[in-house]
Design a protein around this motif. Structure first.
Motif, short mmCIF file in Angstrom:
data_model
loop_
_atom_site.label_atom_id
_atom_site.label_comp_id
_atom_site.label_asym_id
_atom_site.label_seq_id
_atom_site.Cartn_x
_atom_site.Cartn_y
_atom_site.Cartn_z
N GLY A 223 0.81 -1.21 0.00
CA GLY A 223 0.00 0.00 0.00
C GLY A 223 0.84 1.25 0.00
O GLY A 223 2.08 1.22 -0.08
N LEU A 224 0.17 2.43 0.11
CA LEU A 224 0.84 3.72 0.12
C LEU A 224 1.71 3.84 1.36
O LEU A 224 1.29 3.50 2.47
CB LEU A 224 -0.21 4.85 0.07
N GLY A 225 2.94 4.34 1.15
CA GLY A 225 3.86 4.50 2.28
C GLY A 225 4.77 3.31 2.46
O GLY A 225 5.57 3.31 3.41
N PHE A 226 4.67 2.30 1.61
CA PHE A 226 5.52 1.11 1.70
C PHE A 226 6.16 0.86 0.33
O PHE A 226 5.64 1.28 -0.71
CB PHE A 226 4.70 -0.12 2.13
N ASP A 236 8.55 -0.16 5.18
CA ASP A 236 8.09 1.22 5.38
C ASP A 236 9.04 2.21 4.71
O ASP A 236 10.26 2.04 4.75
CB ASP A 236 7.98 1.53 6.87
N ILE A 237 8.47 3.28 4.10
CA ILE A 237 9.25 4.35 3.48
C ILE A 237 9.42 5.47 4.50
O ILE A 237 8.45 5.96 5.07
CB ILE A 237 8.55 4.90 2.22
N ASN A 238 10.70 5.88 4.74
CA ASN A 238 10.97 6.99 5.67
C ASN A 238 10.90 8.28 4.88
O ASN A 238 11.86 8.72 4.26
CB ASN A 238 12.35 6.80 6.31
N PHE A 254 8.62 13.65 11.75
CA PHE A 254 8.77 12.40 12.52
C PHE A 254 8.13 11.27 11.69
O PHE A 254 6.95 11.35 11.33
CB PHE A 254 8.08 12.52 13.89
N ASN A 255 8.93 10.23 11.42
CA ASN A 255 8.45 9.12 10.60
C ASN A 255 7.56 8.20 11.43
O ASN A 255 7.83 7.92 12.60
CB ASN A 255 9.62 8.33 10.02
N THR A 256 6.49 7.67 10.81
CA THR A 256 5.61 6.67 11.41
C THR A 256 5.47 5.52 10.42
O THR A 256 5.89 5.60 9.27
CB THR A 256 4.23 7.28 11.72
N VAL A 257 4.87 4.39 10.86
CA VAL A 257 4.70 3.22 10.00
C VAL A 257 3.68 3.55 8.91
O VAL A 257 2.51 3.78 9.18
CB VAL A 257 4.24 2.00 10.81
N GLY A 258 4.19 3.66 7.67
CA GLY A 258 3.33 3.94 6.53
C GLY A 258 3.03 5.41 6.34
O GLY A 258 2.32 5.77 5.39
N SER A 259 3.56 6.33 7.20
CA SER A 259 3.26 7.75 7.05
C SER A 259 4.31 8.57 7.82
O SER A 259 5.41 8.06 8.10
CB SER A 259 1.85 8.06 7.55
N TYR A 260 3.96 9.85 8.20
CA TYR A 260 4.85 10.75 8.95
C TYR A 260 3.99 11.83 9.61
O TYR A 260 2.82 12.03 9.25
CB TYR A 260 5.89 11.38 8.03
#
Length: 630
Positions: A223-226, A236-238, A254-260
């Motif tokens: 999905g989006l963000g990966f 996961d994309i940083n 701040f990076n989060t799993v699948g988002s920021y």
């Protein structure tokens, strides 16, 4: 029937005689075709032959056609027609008028039918062999004919002939390679690794077949963000590590799993700034508006976060002492203000020139004096910055005595003079002239190299119509290569003047020719120079073997190369190497030869099996060494 019984009783011996005579007549007529297999195929048991003769006699007695309509053997039909048409044996047991039929004794018939001691078949006391076999020296035993060795097979290109008992078979030489398999019809077919289950794709990957291989495709899309790795896993994309950054100015990412997420910075003002009235941002402090402005007569200019004094031209503001100081332009900008010399003065600078120059109108540059206007040089003069330089035209050099006069250069006497011309060098004023040998060469367009004259192309040779002209360096040779007895010229060398290949062509039943181990004679010609610098062996001839160089089989011959004759001063050798899957014999010149030299280098390509030379090819290399290096 009673008539047949009388016929058997009265003409039994004549029936046997006819069988033998018909059999012998057909045997003689085909002797020149192939003794062995055809003789064996015509042989019939005597009892069966007599029964076939009786069929012909019965047809003749009833007035029927002598051509049988019954389905009988071909040999039986021959015997039946002979007994019917030739009217032999007659019903009264006597030969017909005008005929002289030979009668056969019982002892001769037994000799004809004798097959004791023969390995395959026997006729008239002599042994014969089946097709694919030949009679050995003991005249009784039959041995297999090696069609692969004799070249009588019909294998296509890319196939290897393999001998079998009484025949041969063709096998593909080149393997199919990875991802393909050889089918029963000798063709390569792609292997579907996905269908056969021979792939190594993981459980989360899907196999997709390709030509000669396969690919592993992910079953699940991220999905989006990966991002998906090679094993199909989602990583996961940083986004915070991107070059542009996803957050606006004044925010932290701040990076989060699948988002920021983005957070605002806290406001802290530095030196020269203070918070505005609402405390939301920092604004500049105008230092020039205060009572402490003191620039010693120079103007004050407020800067973002600081200030400085507006100094007059030639001065600079010192932020430590808060005063305007003189600028040393000559030290700060060396070589950029003045063309030659720079002298600093208070608030400015001045330029000066060295000897041979004068200050230009702009007060910074220096104008050069053109000494060449007075023509101080004997040939050419070049004005240089602050001076001048004499130089000479091509073929001359400047005199070391005065640096002004030009003297002729003897190019032929220089250390490199031997390399200026291919043959001989003649000095001329300001230049040189190259010459070539009187015959066989002409001067090349570059005026230095000697170019060989191809007498064969220009038709300036004296070769007869029966000879072939072969050009050599500095001359030509008239060649006339003939094939020896029992050898014929190969068709692929008919139009070649410098190469001929004679292959063995034996007459039928010429055993001595067939047993001769030499399969071919070849003649080729090569022209070599006298090497001026001989530092390493020179490869001159390449002998390619038709035998592939795969891992040797038990029955595969080993190829051994040898120099038999003509190795002048042991100047040549021959080595074996592998090249593109083929065995190649490389003839090398290992010692220098000073021409003119001509020699015939006789080479042998031996096929050795179990330490014995089974057959060989002879190659005669006609070598002509020129007396010149070009």
């Amino acid at each position: 029937t009673p008539k047949n019984e009388n016929l058997l009783k009265d003409g039994h011996d004549q029936c046997i005689s006819v069988c033998v005579q018909v059999f012998w007549a057909h045997t003689v007529s085909v002797r020149s075709v192939f003794l062995g297999s055809l003789i064996w195929s015509l042989s019939l048991p005597l009892q069966t032959c007599c029964e076939c003769c009786l069929l012909g006699r019965a047809a003749q007695e009833r007035g029927l056609s002598c051509d049988l309509t019954l389905a009988v053997w071909y040999q039986c039909g021959l015997v039946s027609r002979a007994c019917c048409v030739d009217r032999s044996p007659n019903s009264d047991g006597k030969p017909a008028p005008g005929e002289n039929k030979q009668t056969w004794k019982t002892s001769e018939i037994r000799a004809f039918d004798e097959s004791a001691g023969c390995s395959q078949s026997c006729f008239n006391g002599s042994c014969a062999c089946l097709e694919g076999y030949k009679l050995k020296a003991d005249a009784k035993t039959c041995e297999d004919i090696n069609e692969c060795l004799l070249g009588s097979h019909h294998c296509r290109g890319g196939e290897r002939c393999i001998n079998t008992l009484g025949s041969y078979r063709c096998q593909r030489v080149i393997s199919c390679g990875t991802g393909y398999e050889l089918t029963d019809n000798n063709k390569c077919e792609d292997i579907d690794e996905c269908e056969t289950g021979t792939h190594n794709c993981g459980a989360e990957l899907e196999c997709q077949n390709t030509a000669g291989s396969f690919r592993c495709r992910p079953r699940v899309q991220c999905g989006l963000g990966f991002i998906q790795d090679a094993l199909g896993s989602c990583i996961d994309i940083n986004e915070c590590l991107s070059v542009t950054g996803p957050c606006p100015s004044g925010h932290m990412c701040f990076n989060t799993v699948g988002s920021y997420t983005c957070q605002r910075h806290s406001v802290t003002c530095g030196r020269g700034y203070h918070l505005n009235a609402d405390g939301s941002r920092c604004v500049d402090i105008d230092e020039c508006a205060g009572p402490d402005n003191s620039c010693d007569g120079h103007g004050c200019i407020n800067l973002v976060g600081s200030y400085r004094c507006e100094c007059r031209a030639g001065f600079i503001f010192n932020s430590i002492s808060r005063s305007c100081e003189d600028i040393n332009e000559c030290r700060n900008y060396p070589g950029r203000l003045c063309a030659h010399k720079c002298e600093n003065i208070l608030g400015s600078y001045k330029c000066s020139c060295t000897m041979g120059f004068k200050l230009a109108a702009d007060g910074r540059n220096c104008d050069d004096l053109n000494e060449c206007e007075s023509s101080p040089c004997s040939q050419e003069c070049a004005n240089v910055y602050g001076s001048y330089q004499c130089y000479c035209r091509r073929g001359y050099q400047l005199s070391d005595a005065d640096g002004i006069t030009c003297e002729d250069i003897d190019e032929c006497a220089l250390p490199t003079g031997g390399h200026i011309c291919s043959y001989r060098c003649h000095n001329t004023p300001g230049s040189f002239l190259c010459t070539c040998p009187a015959t066989g060469y002409t001067l090349a367009p570059n005026g230095r190299s000697c170019q060989d004259i191809d007498e064969c192309v220009t038709s300036t040779h004296s070769c007869s119509e029966s000879e072939s002209c072969f050009n050599i360096q500095g001359g030509y040779k008239c060649l006339n290569f003939d094939c020896p007895a029992n050898y014929r010229r190969s068709g692929d060398t008919v139009d070649r003047a410098d190469f001929i290949r004679c292959v063995k062509s034996c007459q039928p039943n010429d055993i001595s020719c067939m047993l001769n181990p030499i399969l071919s004679f070849s003649h080729t010609a090569i022209s070599l120079p006298t090497f001026r610098e001989f530092n390493k062996p020179e490869e001159i001839v390449f002998l390619r073997s038709p035998t592939p160089s795969h891992l040797p089989h038990m029955d595969s011959p080993e190829i051994v190369y040898d120099i038999l004759e003509g190795n002048v001063q042991n100047s040549f050798d021959i080595i074996k190497r592998l090249d593109h899957g083929m065995i190649v014999g490389v003839v090398r010149q290992v010692k220098p030869l000073v021409g003119p030299v001509s020699s015939v280098l006789k080479l042998a390509m031996n096929y050795v099996t179990n330490g014995v030379v089974s057959h060989r090819n002879i190659i005669n290399v006609h070598i002509y060494v020129s007396e010149f290096w070009f």
